[in-house]
Scaffold this motif. Sequence first.
Motif, mmCIF file in Angstrom:
data_model
loop_
_atom_site.group_PDB
_atom_site.id
_atom_site.type_symbol
_atom_site.label_atom_id
_atom_site.label_comp_id
_atom_site.label_asym_id
_atom_site.label_seq_id
_atom_site.Cartn_x
_atom_site.Cartn_y
_atom_site.Cartn_z
ATOM 1 N N VAL A 1 45.655 23.008 41.252
ATOM 2 C CA VAL A 1 46.223 22.809 42.538
ATOM 3 C C VAL A 1 46.146 21.124 42.567
ATOM 4 N N LYS A 2 45.004 20.623 42.153
ATOM 5 C CA LYS A 2 44.713 19.171 42.512
ATOM 6 C C LYS A 2 45.838 18.433 41.432
ATOM 7 N N VAL A 3 45.702 18.713 40.405
ATOM 8 C CA VAL A 3 46.361 17.800 39.246
ATOM 9 C C VAL A 3 47.772 18.303 38.699
ATOM 10 N N GLY A 4 47.940 19.739 38.959
ATOM 11 C CA GLY A 4 49.200 20.081 38.589
ATOM 12 C C GLY A 4 49.222 20.177 36.924
ATOM 13 N N PRO A 5 50.147 20.971 36.456
ATOM 14 C CA PRO A 5 50.967 21.892 37.244
ATOM 15 C C PRO A 5 50.277 23.230 37.710
ATOM 16 N N LYS A 6 50.569 23.623 38.936
ATOM 17 C CA LYS A 6 50.240 24.706 39.830
ATOM 18 C C LYS A 6 50.166 26.038 39.016
ATOM 19 N N ILE A 7 48.986 26.775 38.661
ATOM 20 C CA ILE A 7 48.986 27.884 37.822
ATOM 21 C C ILE A 7 49.527 29.157 38.802
ATOM 22 N N GLY A 8 50.258 30.042 38.368
ATOM 23 C CA GLY A 8 50.631 31.256 39.002
ATOM 24 C C GLY A 8 49.757 32.403 38.319
ATOM 25 N N THR A 9 49.264 33.363 39.173
ATOM 26 C CA THR A 9 48.169 34.102 38.518
ATOM 27 C C THR A 9 48.646 35.530 38.440
ATOM 28 N N ILE A 10 48.212 36.410 37.898
ATOM 29 C CA ILE A 10 48.605 38.108 37.989
ATOM 30 C C ILE A 10 46.914 38.608 37.979
ATOM 31 N N ASP A 11 46.949 39.351 39.020
ATOM 32 C CA ASP A 11 45.795 39.995 39.551
ATOM 33 C C ASP A 11 45.944 41.523 39.352
ATOM 34 N N VAL A 12 45.416 42.155 38.170
ATOM 35 C CA VAL A 12 45.624 43.610 37.993
ATOM 36 C C VAL A 12 44.805 44.469 38.879
ATOM 37 N N ILE A 13 45.665 45.434 39.907
ATOM 38 C CA ILE A 13 45.123 46.093 40.832
ATOM 39 C C ILE A 13 44.647 47.597 40.343
ATOM 40 N N THR A 14 43.208 47.919 40.247
ATOM 41 C CA THR A 14 42.768 49.183 39.606
ATOM 42 C C THR A 14 42.122 50.066 40.608
ATOM 43 N N LYS A 15 41.525 51.158 40.068
ATOM 44 C CA LYS A 15 40.707 52.145 41.046
ATOM 45 C C LYS A 15 39.431 50.973 41.538
ATOM 46 N N THR A 16 39.235 49.868 40.839
ATOM 47 C CA THR A 16 37.960 49.276 41.344
ATOM 48 C C THR A 16 38.256 48.373 42.504
ATOM 49 N N ASN A 17 39.468 47.677 42.471
ATOM 50 C CA ASN A 17 39.721 46.683 43.621
ATOM 51 C C ASN A 17 41.057 47.144 44.647
ATOM 52 N N TYR A 18 41.410 48.305 44.392
ATOM 53 C CA TYR A 18 42.664 48.686 45.380
ATOM 54 C C TYR A 18 42.635 48.518 46.586
ATOM 55 N N LYS A 19 41.402 48.707 47.243
ATOM 56 C CA LYS A 19 41.286 48.893 48.664
ATOM 57 C C LYS A 19 41.108 47.415 49.153
ATOM 58 N N ASP A 20 40.844 46.397 48.234
ATOM 59 C CA ASP A 20 40.817 44.898 48.813
ATOM 60 C C ASP A 20 42.263 44.193 48.700
ATOM 61 N N GLN A 21 43.071 44.827 48.807
ATOM 62 C CA GLN A 21 44.504 43.923 48.222
ATOM 63 C C GLN A 21 44.638 42.882 49.449
ATOM 64 N N ILE A 22 44.499 42.872 50.593
ATOM 65 C CA ILE A 22 44.358 42.110 51.624
ATOM 66 C C ILE A 22 43.799 40.958 51.450
ATOM 67 N N GLN A 23 42.541 41.151 51.154
ATOM 68 C CA GLN A 23 41.274 40.064 50.843
ATOM 69 C C GLN A 23 41.610 39.300 49.685
ATOM 70 N N ILE A 24 42.158 39.998 48.651
ATOM 71 C CA ILE A 24 42.723 39.387 47.460
ATOM 72 C C ILE A 24 43.821 38.473 47.803
ATOM 73 N N TYR A 25 44.781 38.897 48.500
ATOM 74 C CA TYR A 25 45.961 38.101 48.630
ATOM 75 C C TYR A 25 45.362 36.845 49.723
ATOM 76 N N GLU A 26 44.466 37.017 50.511
ATOM 77 C CA GLU A 26 43.873 35.975 51.353
ATOM 78 C C GLU A 26 42.902 34.765 50.377
ATOM 79 N N TYR A 27 42.463 35.249 49.695
ATOM 80 C CA TYR A 27 41.740 34.520 48.363
ATOM 81 C C TYR A 27 42.719 33.551 47.924
ATOM 82 N N TYR A 28 43.850 33.970 47.266
ATOM 83 C CA TYR A 28 44.688 33.101 46.576
ATOM 84 C C TYR A 28 45.339 32.236 47.801
ATOM 85 N N LYS A 29 45.868 32.579 48.902
ATOM 86 C CA LYS A 29 46.431 31.900 49.800
ATOM 87 C C LYS A 29 45.496 30.673 50.289
#
Length: 571
Positions: A242-270
């Motif tokens: 974010v600071k020096v560029g180029p800005k990275i785009g990420t892929i975050d795989v949603i599994t049985k482990t983290n599927y209930k935390d999609q809102i928090q994951i979105y907020e993390y990246y935002k």
Amino acid sequence: MNYKEKIKKYFEDNEIKANTDDELKKIVILTDEHDKWSYFARRVNEKDNCINVKCTNDNQIEIVFDKKDESAYQQFYNALLKKYYLVSPKLKYFSLLIKPTHRCNLDCKYCYDKPYREKIKTDMSFTTLDRILKLLSEYTERVQLIWHGGEPTMVGIQWYIKAYEEVISKYPMLHIDSYIMSNGVNYNEKWFNIFKQYKISPGMSYNAMYQEKLRVSNQDHENLQINKKINQKLEDILKLSVKVGPKIGTIDVITKTNYKDQIQIYEYYKKIGISTSMNMVFHTAQTEKNDLELSPEEYEKEFIKYFKYWLYDKNGTYERSAAEMLSIVIGDMNGATCRNHDCRYHWIGVNPLGEIYPCDRYYPEKYKMNTVFDINSIDEAFNTEGYKTFVKEVQQRFDTTCKKCGYWFACHGGCSASAIESTGNAAGVEKNYCEFFRRAYNDVYDVLRNVDVIHDKNLNPYVRSVMINKGFYSIKDIYDVLKFLGKNIVLTYDKNNLLNCSEYKVFRGINFMSDVGTKYSFHVDVINSLEFKDIKINEQKRKEDLVKYLMEVAKDAYNDRVSEFCSNGSV
């Protein structure tokens, strides 16, 4: 040296046989490769018609300069430097996934690439890379090139410098959009400088809040200290990009482990200013082994909670999984990823040995499309028995299960590689994704029915921009216009039989129209901000358009009462 002199010298240096006059008003190329020089002429004339090409006989091309100023000769010379005269590609755009290595420095619990690690231990040679580029330069004008793996950074920075400076530079006629998808462990400021120098858009797979559980070091699974250090480094890398560029785009795989935390994951990246794609996990041997898969009902229940949150996040931003479903439901398939397109004849994947497959996912040997050294064109790869088998099986899926389902127009059968992973062949169906997609489509439509895209200030600004530019009308918009026209019409709505109810047919008829020319922006007057926040709309024109389109689609959606739509309709 002026451009006329440069052109003559180029002909001499590159042994192009040509007859020219002193003023270079006309050039006669001595060649029988008419198709290549015709392509050359088209590329010269893309911005401004400056030359006229005529095939005078079997062995000559006559080029006449319609414009005789310096700019015309500059365009001609630049096209020579691009070497357009060496190729005659048949496609405008194509997608290529290259795996320079299958080595990896992580051992992700859902990895689909792991079977290759045992089979292929060598890295890609530059001879192999050169062969790939040669074939592509003769096949397409522009290519989306994605460096994948394994972990593509394992070959080192110098490998990419040589690839771009000594191999890719040999094919200037090929416009390359470069991307790299990495686990990010090797990323640092030196890598970011390489990305900027060669215009490579970096991506990174990451599991926000769950990195230490899902994406562990292959040095020692049990060494939590190592995994914590890796996680901290990756967080620092995201912030550095974010600071020096180029800005990275990420892929975050949603599994049985983290599927209930999609809102928090979105907020993390935002919060850190990184865009992401929260991808539903697909079946692999690893996901089965590590118990990471979940039912489509469970996943969709949490996804729609997240989608509503994202939709009405007034400070929100782009996130691909939600944005893709939004685009598909409102009829904009340009917003769909390869998973929801028929990928046949548009993608190939090449591994370090030069072996060609339909993409970079794990494919059994029966789908192999030969090697880059055993074919003389990309078309030959598509004519191999391996690819014919793939094409035939995909069509079987479309003609059977997909045809019965009814949602093919929106999902296009899902990912063929995932179907193969799940069932053993491309005629099978990845049932988890199919069931999730149907449920999500219906639920997203249900949410969008009452959206007020013009006046609702709580909408995610990205969402509002997409809807306005697409020419989106909600059911609320439709009923508001019917009320304005004095028409007491009730459209039937059945969420469990969505595709057959009259309300959805009207919605789809209006939002999926494809024969209205520039309809995607017909009611947008001004877009003043790249951040999607300052859009002006001609509301009167928007209403007039809706009346017109209502009349056009009513007969298909509600044919027993079409007269009620069409009588006395004016704004």
